[in-house]
Each structure stands twice: as structure tokens, then as C-alpha cells.
Design a protein around this motif. Sequence first.
Motif, PDB file in Angstrom:
ATOM      1  N   TYR A 120     -12.421 -11.479 -24.839  1.00  0.00           N
ATOM      2  CA  TYR A 120     -13.761 -10.909 -24.821  1.00  0.00           C
ATOM      3  C   TYR A 120     -14.720 -11.762 -24.002  1.00  0.00           C
ATOM      4  O   TYR A 120     -15.601 -11.272 -23.343  1.00  0.00           O
ATOM      5  N   GLY A 121     -14.518 -13.042 -23.995  1.00  0.00           N
ATOM      6  CA  GLY A 121     -15.381 -13.894 -23.176  1.00  0.00           C
ATOM      7  C   GLY A 121     -16.387 -14.641 -24.015  1.00  0.00           C
ATOM      8  O   GLY A 121     -16.256 -14.719 -25.224  1.00  0.00           O
ATOM      9  N   PRO A 122     -17.370 -15.191 -23.384  1.00  0.00           N
ATOM     10  CA  PRO A 122     -17.673 -15.085 -21.962  1.00  0.00           C
ATOM     11  C   PRO A 122     -16.727 -15.919 -21.119  1.00  0.00           C
ATOM     12  O   PRO A 122     -16.285 -16.975 -21.524  1.00  0.00           O
ATOM     13  N   VAL A 123     -16.425 -15.389 -19.930  1.00  0.00           N
ATOM     14  CA  VAL A 123     -15.594 -16.084 -18.967  1.00  0.00           C
ATOM     15  C   VAL A 123     -16.397 -16.225 -17.680  1.00  0.00           C
ATOM     16  O   VAL A 123     -17.065 -15.287 -17.253  1.00  0.00           O
ATOM     17  N   PHE A 124     -16.348 -17.404 -17.086  1.00  0.00           N
ATOM     18  CA  PHE A 124     -17.086 -17.693 -15.856  1.00  0.00           C
ATOM     19  C   PHE A 124     -16.109 -17.754 -14.685  1.00  0.00           C
ATOM     20  O   PHE A 124     -15.060 -18.396 -14.779  1.00  0.00           O
ATOM     21  N   TYR A 125     -16.474 -17.095 -13.581  1.00  0.00           N
ATOM     22  CA  TYR A 125     -15.656 -17.071 -12.363  1.00  0.00           C
ATOM     23  C   TYR A 125     -16.492 -17.551 -11.190  1.00  0.00           C
ATOM     24  O   TYR A 125     -17.683 -17.276 -11.114  1.00  0.00           O
ATOM     25  N   GLN A 126     -15.826 -18.225 -10.243  1.00  0.00           N
ATOM     26  CA  GLN A 126     -16.500 -18.663  -9.029  1.00  0.00           C
ATOM     27  C   GLN A 126     -15.545 -18.474  -7.852  1.00  0.00           C
ATOM     28  O   GLN A 126     -14.448 -19.025  -7.852  1.00  0.00           O
ATOM     29  N   LEU A 127     -15.981 -17.678  -6.857  1.00  0.00           N
ATOM     30  CA  LEU A 127     -15.209 -17.560  -5.628  1.00  0.00           C
ATOM     31  C   LEU A 127     -15.487 -18.804  -4.794  1.00  0.00           C
ATOM     32  O   LEU A 127     -16.638 -19.235  -4.660  1.00  0.00           O
ATOM     33  N   LYS A 128     -14.426 -19.397  -4.247  1.00  0.00           N
ATOM     34  CA  LYS A 128     -14.544 -20.624  -3.463  1.00  0.00           C
ATOM     35  C   LYS A 128     -13.909 -20.407  -2.094  1.00  0.00           C
ATOM     36  O   LYS A 128     -12.992 -19.604  -1.951  1.00  0.00           O
ATOM     37  N   GLU A 129     -14.398 -21.164  -1.116  1.00  0.00           N
ATOM     38  CA  GLU A 129     -13.822 -21.165   0.223  1.00  0.00           C
ATOM     39  C   GLU A 129     -13.270 -22.552   0.480  1.00  0.00           C
ATOM     40  O   GLU A 129     -13.980 -23.544   0.363  1.00  0.00           O
ATOM     41  N   GLN A 130     -11.979 -22.611   0.764  1.00  0.00           N
ATOM     42  CA  GLN A 130     -11.300 -23.890   0.924  1.00  0.00           C
ATOM     43  C   GLN A 130     -11.578 -24.473   2.304  1.00  0.00           C
ATOM     44  O   GLN A 130     -11.465 -23.789   3.318  1.00  0.00           O
ATOM     45  N   ASP A 131     -11.966 -25.725   2.314  1.00  0.00           N
ATOM     46  CA  ASP A 131     -12.219 -26.457   3.547  1.00  0.00           C
ATOM     47  C   ASP A 131     -11.580 -27.838   3.444  1.00  0.00           C
ATOM     48  O   ASP A 131     -11.371 -28.341   2.343  1.00  0.00           O
ATOM     49  N   PRO A 132     -11.288 -28.470   4.576  1.00  0.00           N
ATOM     50  CA  PRO A 132     -10.659 -29.797   4.541  1.00  0.00           C
ATOM     51  C   PRO A 132     -11.504 -30.849   3.824  1.00  0.00           C
ATOM     52  O   PRO A 132     -10.979 -31.682   3.101  1.00  0.00           O
ATOM     53  N   SER A 133     -12.820 -30.831   4.007  1.00  0.00           N
ATOM     54  CA  SER A 133     -13.665 -31.859   3.400  1.00  0.00           C
ATOM     55  C   SER A 133     -13.909 -31.583   1.917  1.00  0.00           C
ATOM     56  O   SER A 133     -13.610 -32.412   1.081  1.00  0.00           O
ATOM     57  N   PHE A 134     -14.474 -30.439   1.581  1.00  0.00           N
ATOM     58  CA  PHE A 134     -14.642 -30.028   0.193  1.00  0.00           C
ATOM     59  C   PHE A 134     -14.821 -28.512   0.155  1.00  0.00           C
ATOM     60  O   PHE A 134     -15.222 -27.907   1.138  1.00  0.00           O
TER      61      PHE A 134
END
Length: 189
Positions: A121-135
Amino acid sequence: MKKGLLFSFLLAGSFLLYDNDAFAAESGNSTDQTLRPTENIIYFNSDKQDILATNDIIIRTISPIISNFYTVTNKYKEGSNSSILGAGTWDTLGGQYVYAKSKVWASHGGDYLVEVGQEDYGPVFYQLKEQDPSFDDNVGDTIHITSSKIVSITYRNISNWCDGDNNLAEFYMEKLTHTGTPYYMAFYD
């Protein structure tokens, strides 16, 4: 005398706990995955909302049926060319069960869709990320979903994340809570 001795032990114990927490925070060894108060969070309760749209993200409830994920999501995508999403069709990138962090599913730009079969049921937190060499960079706001349903999250106009020699955006979804339970996620470009 007993009260004074008890108070002394409590006071000394609180300093020991404080020092341990401070050390864990400084060394990066904290086991608690908490959200920083400065993060922007989009709250979506699929029991009360069918759709929520911002300038950058569209969240929709697809179905309360988790067990038949593929049938439900395929029917949804067939009829998804609404005015809110625009014309076009989705290219299936793949899917997987995710505990905390999905594998990278690269995008050519435009819009990007992640479907989540949220079983708790949650709450559930999601985060879209973009992978890069530095961070790795956060893409859009953190999404907070409450309820046990299939939910689609469309990230609009993500072409500015395409970079590198391959001119692709290397996206992955991070589940920030309920990491002990795998949820099925499907990715589309």
C-alpha cells in the motif's frame, strides 16, 4: 540517590547515541534511507486520483490488478495516444523486478514511461535517475505513491538528458522505500 544515578546513566547514554549517529552520518554509513527535506516530492494517491499531471511528469492509475501486469499494461498502451500524452507509440525497452535500483534502460529522448506494479500500500518513493560517470542525476521530482495498483509515470521532454558519445540518456529507477520487496517495473521509450 537512585534518581541521580539513573539520570546520570541516561545522560551519558544519550551522548553515546548522539556521537554514534554523528559518526555514521559523517562517514556515510547510515543505514536509514531518508529523504532530504529540500527534495521536491509529487504525492499521488491512486485510491483517490486517476491522473496527476505537472509540466514534466504525468502519473496515471492503470489498474488495481497487480497479478495480470502484462495484459493490463498492454491494453493501456494501445489506448494511450490521448491528447495529454500526444501522438506516437511506445517502444518497449524491457522490464524487471526491482528491489532498490533497476538496471539502466537507455532512451533516445522525447518522453519516457515507467510502469510500476506496486504491491504494498505504501507510501513508496521513486526517483528516476540518469547515470553519469561522475555522479548520477535526479530526473524530475521524487514520486510518492500510495496504494497497491499498477501506476504509469511518464517523464515528458527528457531529450536534454541525452549525452555522451552515444547521445542516449542512461535512465534507471530507484525505489527509495520498501526495498525488501521487489516490484515489477516496465520501461518504454
